[in-house]
Each structure stands twice: as structure tokens, then as C-alpha cells.
Design a protein around this motif. Sequence first.
Motif, PDB file in Angstrom:
ATOM      1  N   LYS A 295      -8.922   2.496  -4.613  1.00 13.95           N
ATOM      2  CA  LYS A 295      -8.361   2.489  -5.959  1.00 13.95           C
ATOM      3  C   LYS A 295      -7.220   1.491  -6.132  1.00 13.95           C
ATOM      4  O   LYS A 295      -6.889   1.127  -7.257  1.00 13.95           O
ATOM      5  N   GLU A 296      -6.625   1.044  -5.045  1.00 14.71           N
ATOM      6  CA  GLU A 296      -5.455   0.177  -5.135  1.00 14.71           C
ATOM      7  C   GLU A 296      -5.849  -1.261  -5.437  1.00 14.71           C
ATOM      8  O   GLU A 296      -6.796  -1.804  -4.839  1.00 14.71           O
ATOM      9  N   GLN A 297      -5.107  -1.904  -6.328  1.00 13.35           N
ATOM     10  CA  GLN A 297      -5.344  -3.316  -6.608  1.00 13.35           C
ATOM     11  C   GLN A 297      -5.018  -4.181  -5.399  1.00 13.35           C
ATOM     12  O   GLN A 297      -5.637  -5.239  -5.200  1.00 13.35           O
ATOM     13  N   ALA A 298      -4.054  -3.753  -4.597  1.00 14.76           N
ATOM     14  CA  ALA A 298      -3.665  -4.539  -3.424  1.00 14.76           C
ATOM     15  C   ALA A 298      -4.829  -4.735  -2.466  1.00 14.76           C
ATOM     16  O   ALA A 298      -4.942  -5.786  -1.826  1.00 14.76           O
ATOM     17  N   THR A 299      -5.708  -3.742  -2.357  1.00 14.91           N
ATOM     18  CA  THR A 299      -6.850  -3.856  -1.449  1.00 14.91           C
ATOM     19  C   THR A 299      -7.756  -5.009  -1.861  1.00 14.91           C
ATOM     20  O   THR A 299      -8.176  -5.823  -1.036  1.00 14.91           O
ATOM     21  N   TRP A 300      -8.036  -5.112  -3.143  1.00 17.96           N
ATOM     22  CA  TRP A 300      -8.927  -6.164  -3.628  1.00 17.96           C
ATOM     23  C   TRP A 300      -8.217  -7.518  -3.659  1.00 17.96           C
ATOM     24  O   TRP A 300      -8.853  -8.558  -3.471  1.00 17.96           O
ATOM     25  N   ARG A 301      -6.910  -7.517  -3.865  1.00 24.04           N
ATOM     26  CA  ARG A 301      -6.167  -8.759  -3.786  1.00 24.04           C
ATOM     27  C   ARG A 301      -6.161  -9.283  -2.343  1.00 24.04           C
ATOM     28  O   ARG A 301      -6.263 -10.500  -2.109  1.00 24.04           O
ATOM     29  N   GLU A 302      -6.055  -8.389  -1.383  1.00 25.73           N
ATOM     30  CA  GLU A 302      -6.084  -8.800   0.019  1.00 25.73           C
ATOM     31  C   GLU A 302      -7.466  -9.287   0.427  1.00 25.73           C
ATOM     32  O   GLU A 302      -7.595 -10.211   1.235  1.00 25.73           O
TER      33      GLU A 302
ATOM     34  N   ALA B   3       5.003  -5.413  -6.291  1.00 23.36           N
ATOM     35  CA  ALA B   3       4.474  -4.438  -5.336  1.00 23.36           C
ATOM     36  C   ALA B   3       5.602  -3.842  -4.501  1.00 23.36           C
ATOM     37  O   ALA B   3       5.607  -2.649  -4.199  1.00 23.36           O
TER      38      ALA B   3
ATOM     39  N   ARG C 252      -7.205   3.651  -0.850  1.00 26.30           N
ATOM     40  CA  ARG C 252      -7.291   2.201  -0.668  1.00 26.30           C
ATOM     41  C   ARG C 252      -8.293   1.572  -1.632  1.00 26.30           C
ATOM     42  O   ARG C 252      -8.067   0.464  -2.135  1.00 26.30           O
TER      43      ARG C 252
ATOM     44  N   HIS D  26       0.827  -1.205   0.000  1.00 27.07           N
ATOM     45  CA  HIS D  26       0.000   0.000   0.000  1.00 27.07           C
ATOM     46  C   HIS D  26       0.858   1.249   0.000  1.00 27.07           C
ATOM     47  O   HIS D  26       1.933   1.286   0.602  1.00 27.07           O
TER      48      HIS D  26
END
Length: 432
Positions: free
Chosen positions: A110-117, A212, A108, A93
Motif C-alpha cells: 500500500k505504501e507509495q515508497a515501495t513503488w517509488r523504490e 517522507a 508495503r 517505510h
Amino acid sequence: MVRESVWVGMRGRAYLGSSAPWRGVVYLVGGVLLGVLVLVGGVLGLTLGLALTLVLVGLPLLPLLALTGIPIAALERHRLRIVDPAPRAPTPHRTPEAPGIPAWFKLRVKEQATWRELAYAVLLALVLWPLDLLMLACTLGAPALLIGAPAQLALDGGEIRAAKLWMISDYPHAFAMALLGLVLLAPLLYPLGAYASARAALARLLLAPREAELATQLDEVTRSRARLVDAFEAERRRIERDLHDGAQQRLVALTMTLGLARLDAAPGSPLASQLATAHDEAGNVLTELRELIRGIHPQVLADYGLAAAIEDAADRSTIPVDTDLDLPRLPEPVESAGYFATREALTNIARHSNAHRAHIRARHERREVLRIDVRDEGDGGADPTRGTGLTGLADRIAVLDGTLTVTSPPGGPTVLSVEIPCRAQYPQALAD
């Protein structure tokens, strides 16, 4: 002593006597407990949110459920150190540009990491923890039942079925079963360690991917470069202010004092001649200081913008300069970078090109990109890497995601082009 990873420990002879297999056990047990909590909490939260949606109270709750993967992923990244102590898994993040919960929430989402988590949290709740439990049962369950045969016989007082397989009615057979359990446990710790390592590798891949980590490091480098440029610009302004309000004012007072002293000196006397020389020299120093202050950060740039500052630089150029400018007010770092690039280009033209005239064209194209072209009809063959002062400017423009390019074939023409993405601060143009 630094602990090694479970996977590395498995390849050593001291694996069974080290903490590596038991760290794998702790990691998998923690995965089971966390997975159960995530499953129960997720079902309760989703049920409550859907139920309260009927009275509109649950509408804010449902978007918050999408962010539950963030703390779960943070805990999982922390748990990775049980299996693999180093290196520490970085967070994917970014840090919000502005403080406050709204900026954090907007970033958060907008971040792809949020949806991956979030996807990992669902995978943990539905798939991973049952697999962890199954592996623990297969590798530790049967040996544990055999090892516990003597205790089970002591509690029951009669016949028992060890591991649900063999009937045992006396302690010699019970202790034999316990010994068999220990013998079975040793080889079973190897597949357990391999599974724990693979499980941790999957978590690291999903929650802290290499790209990342690189993106986070690159983002931090970009931010640090931007902070350095801002600090440099602030220091430049401080020096300009100190020279303007301090040294320049003292020189003005000195010049006036020398001028008054000349009036009191007898005409034609040696003192009058010396005072005249000192007065002229003070005037020259004052002129040079004003030029220096203007070069550090011209006031016209701050007051009237880039277009007016380029016009002023063109008027003071030692060679004639044609200008074609149509610019609104732009962000201060963009105007500063564009101005100094233009001024450096004019300086290089005057010193090295043998050109008799220069041309400057500046536009805010498509309302999103500043483009400045400085052209001369000189000798050409310019190399921006040979001490022309453009290398530092190129780095400074790169911090703003811009580019500086020089096209200079032998015989000319030489064209310096600057492109910086930006949006206008004020719609009106300040120069035609």
C-alpha cells in the motif's frame, strides 16, 4: 575528524588531497556493480517468473519482484554515506501495526515508497549505472591509460599507442605521458565529484524525500503519544483496582469494626460518643473513596459502555441533565475519552455556567464517527484555555484523530462537541 560531503569538499582548497574525490570514485564504482547485478538479477527473475507462470508456480514470484526495490533502496540509502556522511537518509517505510509477514507485506504493497523504490531499481538497472560507467571512463579512463604508458611499454617491449592517440617507443616519452595523465587527472576529479554529488542527491530525493522523513517522524510522534495514552490508561486502571481491592476493603472492615464497638459501648457514655463520631467519619471517608474510584475509571463504563456511563454521570450531576443517547459499544480508548470529556463538561457547567439545565446528545454517526454534544443555557463566554481541564482532554482526543471544540458566545448557549472517528465493536445500542 568528521568527514564532509564531496560537494562541500569540492569548494575547499584541499579537495585533491582529501578523501572526497576518491569517495566519489568508490560511490560510482559501487553504483556500476550494483546496477549490473540488478539488471542481471531482474532479467533472470522476470524470465523465470514468466516461464513458471505457465505451471502456476511463478505466480507468487511475480508479486515478490515488485518488492525487490526495498532491499536495493536500503543499500542505496546506506551507500549515500560514502558521498555525504551526514545526515543519514531515513527510511520512508512505516512499521507494521501487527507482527508477522502478512501484515508487513500488506503495508508495503500500500505504501507509495515501495513503488517509488521499484521505479528507482528499474532506473538504476537501465540508465544510472551506464551513466556512472561513462563518467568513470571519461574522467579516469584516459588519464589511467596515460599514467600506465611506462608499464605498457615495459610489457610490450616495442612501440605502443598511448591512450590510442600517440605512438611511443621510448621511456622518456612514456614517462612524459604518465606525467600528462597525472596533470589531466587533477582537473577531471572535479566534474567527477560534482557528478557523484548530483547522483547521490537524486538517490536521496527518490529514496528518502523530505516529506517522507517528516511523515515518518510525525507517524512516530503519533505512535508515541498513543503509547503514552495507553500507559496512562493502564496506570489509571491499576490505581483504581488497588484502591478498590485494597484501601476500600480496609475501610469497609474498619467501619464494620467501629459499628460493632458502638454496640458494646454503654449508651450515652463518652466512649460511645467518640465511637459514633469515628464511625460516621469512616463512613464519609468510604463514600469519598468510592466517588474517587468511580472518577478514576467507572466500572459501569467497562461493563456497559459509554451510553450507560454518560447516563450514570448525568444522574450524579448537581444540575438536571437531559440525555439523548444512541450508541453501540465502541473501542475502549474512544469510550474512555468520550466519557471523561462529557464528565468534565458537566463539571464546568455546574461550576461556571450558572445554567439550570444541561443537554447531552451522543450518536455514532454514519457508523464511523462518535459525536457527543453537551449543551447548556448558561452565561456563555467560556474559554477552554483558562484552566477548565479541557486542554488535556483535547490532546488525548487528538491522539485518537478526534477533535474537541467549544462554542460559547457571551450570553450562551455553550456547546462542547467531541468527534472521534471509530467503528463499533458491537452493533447493538446500549441506551436509547
